[in-house]
Scaffold this motif. Structure first.
Motif, PDB file in Angstrom:
ATOM      1  N   VAL E 200       0.886  -1.158   0.000  1.00 39.69           N
ATOM      2  CA  VAL E 200       0.000   0.000   0.000  1.00 39.69           C
ATOM      3  C   VAL E 200       0.925   1.210   0.000  1.00 39.69           C
ATOM      4  O   VAL E 200       1.702   1.385   0.933  1.00 39.69           O
ATOM      5  CB  VAL E 200      -0.881   0.027   1.267  1.00 39.69           C
ATOM      6  N   GLY E 202       0.568   5.086  -0.383  1.00 36.35           N
ATOM      7  CA  GLY E 202      -0.217   6.299  -0.554  1.00 36.35           C
ATOM      8  C   GLY E 202       0.665   7.507  -0.330  1.00 36.35           C
ATOM      9  O   GLY E 202       1.402   7.559   0.649  1.00 36.35           O
TER      10      GLY E 202
ATOM     11  N   PHE F 197      -2.413  12.053   7.006  1.00 34.20           N
ATOM     12  CA  PHE F 197      -1.362  11.205   6.449  1.00 34.20           C
ATOM     13  C   PHE F 197      -0.691  11.900   5.271  1.00 34.20           C
ATOM     14  O   PHE F 197      -1.349  12.544   4.448  1.00 34.20           O
ATOM     15  CB  PHE F 197      -1.940   9.883   5.921  1.00 34.20           C
ATOM     16  N   GLU F 199       2.396  10.071   3.856  1.00 34.46           N
ATOM     17  CA  GLU F 199       2.835   8.859   3.176  1.00 34.46           C
ATOM     18  C   GLU F 199       2.446   7.661   4.019  1.00 34.46           C
ATOM     19  O   GLU F 199       2.683   7.655   5.242  1.00 34.46           O
ATOM     20  CB  GLU F 199       4.369   8.815   3.006  1.00 34.46           C
ATOM     21  N   VAL F 200       1.867   6.667   3.379  1.00 35.73           N
ATOM     22  CA  VAL F 200       1.606   5.364   4.000  1.00 35.73           C
ATOM     23  C   VAL F 200       2.299   4.351   3.103  1.00 35.73           C
ATOM     24  O   VAL F 200       1.936   4.220   1.939  1.00 35.73           O
ATOM     25  CB  VAL F 200       0.095   5.072   4.053  1.00 35.73           C
ATOM     26  N   GLN F 201       3.332   3.709   3.606  1.00 37.16           N
ATOM     27  CA  GLN F 201       4.030   2.703   2.798  1.00 37.16           C
ATOM     28  C   GLN F 201       4.058   1.388   3.556  1.00 37.16           C
ATOM     29  O   GLN F 201       4.930   1.172   4.393  1.00 37.16           O
ATOM     30  CB  GLN F 201       5.460   3.146   2.497  1.00 37.16           C
ATOM     31  N   GLY F 202       3.097   0.525   3.233  1.00 36.57           N
ATOM     32  CA  GLY F 202       3.052  -0.786   3.866  1.00 36.57           C
ATOM     33  C   GLY F 202       3.536  -1.836   2.889  1.00 36.57           C
ATOM     34  O   GLY F 202       3.113  -1.848   1.737  1.00 36.57           O
ATOM     35  N   GLN F 211      -6.962  -5.488   5.518  1.00 37.55           N
ATOM     36  CA  GLN F 211      -7.403  -4.121   5.818  1.00 37.55           C
ATOM     37  C   GLN F 211      -7.380  -3.891   7.344  1.00 37.55           C
ATOM     38  O   GLN F 211      -6.986  -2.825   7.808  1.00 37.55           O
ATOM     39  CB  GLN F 211      -8.815  -3.926   5.259  1.00 37.55           C
ATOM     40  N   GLN F 213      -5.510  -5.358   9.644  1.00 36.88           N
ATOM     41  CA  GLN F 213      -4.132  -5.225  10.115  1.00 36.88           C
ATOM     42  C   GLN F 213      -3.549  -3.875   9.729  1.00 36.88           C
ATOM     43  O   GLN F 213      -2.807  -3.263  10.495  1.00 36.88           O
ATOM     44  CB  GLN F 213      -3.270  -6.360   9.545  1.00 36.88           C
ATOM     45  N   LEU F 214      -3.888  -3.421   8.539  1.00 37.86           N
ATOM     46  CA  LEU F 214      -3.427  -2.100   8.125  1.00 37.86           C
ATOM     47  C   LEU F 214      -3.924  -1.049   9.103  1.00 37.86           C
ATOM     48  O   LEU F 214      -3.161  -0.204   9.591  1.00 37.86           O
ATOM     49  CB  LEU F 214      -3.942  -1.790   6.712  1.00 37.86           C
ATOM     50  N   ASN F 215      -5.211  -1.120   9.415  1.00 39.96           N
ATOM     51  CA  ASN F 215      -5.776  -0.123  10.333  1.00 39.96           C
ATOM     52  C   ASN F 215      -5.121  -0.192  11.708  1.00 39.96           C
ATOM     53  O   ASN F 215      -4.842   0.830  12.327  1.00 39.96           O
ATOM     54  CB  ASN F 215      -7.297  -0.296  10.441  1.00 39.96           C
ATOM     55  N   LEU F 218      -1.738   1.444  11.506  1.00 40.69           N
ATOM     56  CA  LEU F 218      -1.844   2.902  11.406  1.00 40.69           C
ATOM     57  C   LEU F 218      -2.199   3.526  12.750  1.00 40.69           C
ATOM     58  O   LEU F 218      -1.710   4.604  13.105  1.00 40.69           O
ATOM     59  CB  LEU F 218      -2.881   3.282  10.340  1.00 40.69           C
TER      60      LEU F 218
END
Lengths: 247, 247, 247, 247, 247, 247
Positions: E200, E202, F197, F199-202, F211, F213-215, F218
């Motif tokens: 991901v 963004g 946000f 930058e979000v770099q997962g 989704q 786990q992403l949350n 974050l």
């Protein structure tokens, strides 16, 4: 006597020139000689190299590259290695020289036309295919800025190129890769629409050749170029009438 | 009709090959074509490029460079810029190919011979002078390890090269720099001792040429090469008898 | 006690400076210290590095290179590798610094003088031979544009350089390659015509040295430089009178 | 007579060596000479350069770099430009040579010790600070693998370095940046614990110097080095006893 | 609300994957997302990077390049400039990481699969098109050596990628170049066949985004990926059944 | 559940920002996240990249480098190798993008601010530490030229970054190197002072994530960033009031 793909020794592979292959370039083609496929793109830049600044003359410059997997085994990407090979330098200089020979650089004015020849698939004869295709892209690019201008059109003549080689079984036109690897002598001919020579590059790394063999190769190559010139004209349609027009 | 330096149109400049020019190289010459001066050094290395490992065959590779002030205005040192120019690549590939054509790489065995051609002064014709001189250095280098061995000598034939051009006033042999800049067509011929062609590179960047003009240039160039072959033989003295000796 | 070539320990090799060695350069020499041979070419360029633009001052910059086969075994061509070695950088910085020390950069005006020192044969002492030869080329280049101008001549003093070393058997002047490889301490001295030091670089990688040994090396080196200065003056002939002339 | 920072002409700036500055390196220091700050890290690698393979001997190699904003105005990052400057090459060769002079490479065995000298802040004298600090990192790195081994310790002697210069007002020790820019002559001295010279590099780019001035500079520099050697010993504590221990 | 090309905001451009696009590669496609066209070639090499030697594990590595005239104005050829841009590095690392995530490197064994992604035409979304196309080429390449082998197939799951952005008018799927230039936030999503996230990314260079906007972008992107996965399966036909097969 | 160093899973390491770490830079810090240490220097240059010339807008550009011995085993110096790694390119592009997001480039005017992030010690999270520290250096640099000017301050908001990962035992904040090597998923979050946000770099190279786990990642990362923002404000003291001030 015929060849693996059924061609006569003096017969070209199936040649196809797809015009306007790219959306953004001022001129572009996909040129195919059998399985050899090259994308040729012409870009017009409103400046010239330092040695021409203020001269009123333009320039034509070519760059050539093999996609890494255009070849039987992968060739290392030049951008990753950080430099172009000697072979690339040699070929792109040939393409640039050849195309400049039919351009009236004064009539062009202070512009550079870049010809990018990127080989998608390499089955022999990539440099001659590149010259033949780049010519069409170049005419289209110049036409895109010349339009209906009454000034002399800066392309003085047609230009095409072909390879020919001496194999153990004789002289062959338009060598594919497997034929090329058995060739004793290899010759590239660049010729104009009026039948004049622009470049003759005969190389006998694995053997040598006589004046008679040279003449035989040139005769066979000239015939092949006649066919290529017809294909270029057909591809360009009415635009082809502008080539050589003196205003 | 004569030229600025009084030569006939089909006459070479004064050619001189000084053998054993360097103390350490296995073979070396200073070759002079008029004011053009090139140091050619041959080095024998006991390994081959990766694609020949284990093949039992050897290789011949050439490198070419202009000293920064060999030319009328100083040319930037390639080592300082960090890369060789396209022109350098093109020329060193030509030299290497030409010399490999007369070497029996199998007979040579798994060795590489490096030919370093460094131009001390550049007054036209540096690439053909380099080929002509490098041939002598190459023979001397191979002789230094072959000595009186009864094995076939790996140099199959003599080899020399010359330039010829079409100027407004006709075909001229062995162009000096000022002639070269007015040439319409430029041709480099590499030929063997038995009169066979190895490389024919005719280029019409500023004009084009016909089959007849090509033949005329080749005839004049061939005569020039005959003279060069004699000079090579005289320079090599008794060693020249080994060339082509089959054991 | 004498040396392999019969010299006394405080004796130079045969030194020879051939002036006007190249046809195109504004100044050039072939300098020979025994078998060490260096071509030094001086080029005048009508611009200066960015940090001097508009300052009214000029610059002197040196480049140094070994021909691949100047050495016992072939050294890889820096242009082919794509970068200069650390040794090359170190030496060309030394040459440039040394020569700038005797140039009045203000009197020179906004010009750059490039000194290209290309080693044809390397038998020890290439950097000091290069400085000694480049000085002569530099004087000739400046003279070529100064002529009979009444302005102060921008070369303030003579300049020469020599190496000296401590070997197991004592202090030796002007080491050749085989002596250099057995030296415990190595010193390069650059000195002016008036006997002042410009660079003293003593290096004891394989050993160390005392103040007394340093003084002994400097004394021997100074004597060698006296001889070199005489050779420079003789080589330059009447032009030598301009050095140090204040207008 | 005193200086901007109140020092006597023969007085060092405040010198501080922080040992074990980095977590991962086998040896590391932050060395400070006033505002000049250099991180020196020693890494032990279990291989040697090609020319030493199988010799049983080790090697010591140094690399030097300025952080982009260690200097008054930002200097371009060498990694971004793609090559190291000549100055960097010259300095890292000096550091490597100097440190090798006190290492018994045979006793070390086939290992390479890398010395990375990264300048965090550059206020003059970075190369001599780097040598002085790298020596401590080197001893710690070797000690980390030698431990209590009874074998001779491969560090034969102490080693430190300092700069000295001739300013209009006389000879000054340990120049800071503003002093360095007005220096006429600049000398770097590398000396061992037993008072022997390892490197003497005196440079008179903006002037010249006599034998007497050289001797005066060396005398002042030697005194400075005595102080540095004491600081090194104090920093190393009991480990300092191993230096020069013959087993 | 519709877009310039009539698409709904959550609608993909016309996507087409032409399999076996190249003659020599073990796997290859031309992938088209509207006017964005990328050639993806997979090459199997029988060796691995040094850090994997002897581990029994394989590797997947990607390279990415723009043809000079794939873009609106010509971008300088990286091979001519001698280095790849930061953007190229960033993209090819993303492609490689993404594809490795669905490969069982142990099952693959000590082989490297190179994925060459060459952009023929760039109208936005080249990196996500490259991932989506390279996946198909990768499956074909592995299938070419796996055939009917009963061993687990090393491709664990399907993988596709899409871009989504926040424009002034809301969230848009699969941005073309003109939309991309007005986007405030840009997000690339890489997802597996089982709906898990792999990457991901963004980025709000021109603005920022909230958790809610992130979730909305991910929801729209996930829907787009569902469509891409169907196209991949249809393109692969029966071979698609092998993906995820455990032997 | 606690970690090797006793931290809770959602706890940062000890973070320390030392302001004005360098003497010459317009802004500089040493930022420490536990054993990770990065020097961030901000330089103001009175020119902009070509694409911004005459636009009235400024630019922010970042460069990143690891000191060779910042890592467990020595990493080869990029300047010595002649090019930056792909990882370096990826990271410095991220840092530059992130910082530009909070700068009003119009208000800054035609200046470039360079952010040099040099990693002295690398124990995980160097890129997020670099962003967090570079922000402080950037504010100080702008403040140095803005002073008490009534014009809007060009820094629109605070900015910090942190890493978070999914380990076998769950979600962990601010991974040190040993934790990072066992992470299945790795996420870097860049967030503004107002909780948006940037930058979000997962990345799930060794696994994938949902989704949910992403949350979760974050949420944990956002909490960590709140702490970092407080530390930045405390470090900047009264200068922090200028951030976001509209004139």
């Amino acid at each position: 006597m015929t060849r693996a793909d059924g061609r006569a020794t003096n017969e070209l592979r199936k040649v196809k020139i797809t015009r306007n292959y790219l959306k953004y370039a001022e001129g572009s083609v996909l040129v195919e000689f059998g399985d050899t496929k090259v994308i040729c793109a012409a870009t017009i830049e409103e400046k010239v190299p330092p040695f021409l600044k203020g001269s009123g003359e333009g320039w034509v410059s070519a760059e050539y590259s093999l996609l890494p997997r255009s070849t039987q085994s992968r060739n290392v990407r030049e951008a990753a290695r950080g430099k172009q090979t000697g072979r690339t330098h040699e070929i792109q200089r040939l393409i640039g020289r050849a195309l400049r020979s039919v351009i009236d650089l004064k009539a062009l004015g202070e512009k550079t036309i870049w010809l990018d020849c990127d080989v998608v698939q390499a089955d022999g004869g990539t440099r001659t295919a590149a010259i033949t295709g780049a010519f069409v892209a170049l005419v289209d690019a110049i036409n895109s800025i010349w339009g209906e201008s009454p000034k002399p059109f800066p392309v003085k003549d047609f230009l095409a190129a072909i390879s020919v080689g001496i194999l153990p079984a004789g002289v062959y036109l338009d060598l594919c890769y497997s034929e090329d690897s058995t060739a004793i002598v290899d010759l590239n001919l660049v010729m104009t629409g009026s039948g004049q020579f622009v470049e003759v590059q005969g190389t006998g790394e694995k053997g040598t050749f006589s004046q008679e063999q040279l003449n035989e190769m040139l005769a066979v190559a000239s015939q092949g170029i006649e066919v290529l010139l017809d294909i270029q004209k057909e591809t360009l349609g009415p635009v082809s009438w502008k080539v050589g027009r003196e205003g």
